[in-house]
Motif scaffolding. Structure first.
Motif, PDB file in Angstrom:
ATOM      1  N   ILE A 114       0.860  -1.181   0.000  1.00 21.87           N
ATOM      2  CA  ILE A 114       0.000   0.000   0.000  1.00 21.87           C
ATOM      3  C   ILE A 114       0.895   1.229   0.000  1.00 21.87           C
ATOM      4  O   ILE A 114       1.735   1.387   0.880  1.00 21.87           O
ATOM      5  N   CYS A 164      -2.443   6.928  -1.040  1.00 17.38           N
ATOM      6  CA  CYS A 164      -3.737   6.654  -0.392  1.00 17.38           C
ATOM      7  C   CYS A 164      -4.387   7.942   0.074  1.00 17.38           C
ATOM      8  O   CYS A 164      -3.744   8.799   0.681  1.00 17.38           O
ATOM      9  N   ILE A 165      -5.690   8.076  -0.224  1.00 16.85           N
ATOM     10  CA  ILE A 165      -6.435   9.255   0.215  1.00 16.85           C
ATOM     11  C   ILE A 165      -7.428   8.907   1.325  1.00 16.85           C
ATOM     12  O   ILE A 165      -8.270   9.705   1.687  1.00 16.85           O
ATOM     13  N   GLY A 166      -7.346   7.669   1.810  1.00 20.19           N
ATOM     14  CA  GLY A 166      -8.204   7.276   2.915  1.00 20.19           C
ATOM     15  C   GLY A 166      -9.653   7.088   2.530  1.00 20.19           C
ATOM     16  O   GLY A 166     -10.549   7.282   3.344  1.00 20.19           O
ATOM     17  N   ALA A 167      -9.862   6.681   1.275  1.00 19.49           N
ATOM     18  CA  ALA A 167     -11.231   6.508   0.804  1.00 19.49           C
ATOM     19  C   ALA A 167     -11.924   5.317   1.466  1.00 19.49           C
ATOM     20  O   ALA A 167     -13.140   5.239   1.516  1.00 19.49           O
ATOM     21  N   GLN A 199     -12.196   2.239   0.558  1.00 17.25           N
ATOM     22  CA  GLN A 199     -12.797   1.212  -0.293  1.00 17.25           C
ATOM     23  C   GLN A 199     -12.158  -0.153  -0.064  1.00 17.25           C
ATOM     24  O   GLN A 199     -12.825  -1.188  -0.133  1.00 17.25           O
ATOM     25  N   CYS A 200     -10.855  -0.155   0.195  1.00 16.12           N
ATOM     26  CA  CYS A 200     -10.170  -1.434   0.393  1.00 16.12           C
ATOM     27  C   CYS A 200     -10.701  -2.142   1.638  1.00 16.12           C
ATOM     28  O   CYS A 200     -10.983  -3.344   1.604  1.00 16.12           O
ATOM     29  N   GLN A 219      -8.089   0.542   8.411  1.00 13.35           N
ATOM     30  CA  GLN A 219      -7.616   1.920   8.322  1.00 13.35           C
ATOM     31  C   GLN A 219      -6.952   2.308   9.628  1.00 13.35           C
ATOM     32  O   GLN A 219      -7.437   1.953  10.711  1.00 13.35           O
ATOM     33  N   PRO A 269      -9.655   4.037  -5.589  1.00 12.56           N
ATOM     34  CA  PRO A 269      -9.804   5.075  -6.614  1.00 12.56           C
ATOM     35  C   PRO A 269      -8.486   5.707  -7.059  1.00 12.56           C
ATOM     36  O   PRO A 269      -8.436   6.325  -8.109  1.00 12.56           O
ATOM     37  N   VAL A 270      -7.450   5.551  -6.253  1.00 14.06           N
ATOM     38  CA  VAL A 270      -6.173   6.171  -6.613  1.00 14.06           C
ATOM     39  C   VAL A 270      -5.085   5.121  -6.880  1.00 14.06           C
ATOM     40  O   VAL A 270      -3.908   5.446  -7.006  1.00 14.06           O
ATOM     41  N   ALA A 275      -3.633   2.864  -5.067  1.00 10.95           N
ATOM     42  CA  ALA A 275      -2.554   2.861  -4.075  1.00 10.95           C
ATOM     43  C   ALA A 275      -2.116   1.441  -3.709  1.00 10.95           C
ATOM     44  O   ALA A 275      -1.091   1.257  -3.086  1.00 10.95           O
ATOM     45  N   ILE A 276      -2.922   0.453  -4.114  1.00 12.35           N
ATOM     46  CA  ILE A 276      -2.658  -0.928  -3.706  1.00 12.35           C
ATOM     47  C   ILE A 276      -2.026  -1.705  -4.859  1.00 12.35           C
ATOM     48  O   ILE A 276      -2.563  -1.722  -5.974  1.00 12.35           O
TER      49      ILE A 276
HETATM   50  S1  SF4 Z   1      -9.136   2.277  -1.202  1.00 11.13           S
HETATM   51 FE1  SF4 Z   1      -7.129   3.154  -1.768  1.00 11.13          FE
HETATM   52  S2  SF4 Z   1      -7.289   5.317  -1.149  1.00 11.13           S
HETATM   53 FE2  SF4 Z   1      -8.912   4.211  -0.109  1.00 11.13          FE
HETATM   54  S3  SF4 Z   1      -8.070   3.657   1.909  1.00 11.13           S
HETATM   55 FE3  SF4 Z   1      -7.725   1.918   0.509  1.00 11.13          FE
HETATM   56  S4  SF4 Z   1      -5.657   2.257  -0.329  1.00 11.13           S
HETATM   57 FE4  SF4 Z   1      -6.348   4.195   0.542  1.00 11.13          FE
END
Ligand code: SF4
Length: 66
Positions: free
Chosen positions: A5, A10-13, A15-16, A26, A55-56, A58-59
């Motif tokens: 990650i 990561c924007i803290g969305a 979704q993961c 989180q 969405p970004v 990051a994973i």
């Molecule tokens: S879905 Fe992506 S942006 Fe959102 S918390 Fe997880 S790693 Fe971060």
């Protein structure tokens, strides 16, 4: 499988953690992190879904080779 990650991305969305709650969580700042011992994904088929859901992007999921 190995999961990375990028917390700079990561924007803290969240979704993961919503998609694969047995692997992702989180941290106190809202950024994605792996649950203890789940660096290899724990065989959870939802890991790839979670990576796609981010969405970004990051994973990163790397398949073990060989
Ligand atoms: S879905 Fe992506 S942006 Fe959102 S918390 Fe997880 S790693 Fe971060």
């Amino acid at each position: 499988m190995h999961i990375e990650i990028d917390q700079d991305v990561c924007i803290g969305a969240g979704q993961c953690a919503l998609t694969a709650p047995n692997v992702f969580t989180q941290d106190d700042d809202g950024f994605s992190t792996l649950l203890p011992g789940k660096e290899d994904g724990g065989g959870d088929p939802l890991v790839k879904e979670a990576a796609r859901a981010c969405p970004v992007h990051a994973i990163t999921v790397k398949e073990a080779t060989g």
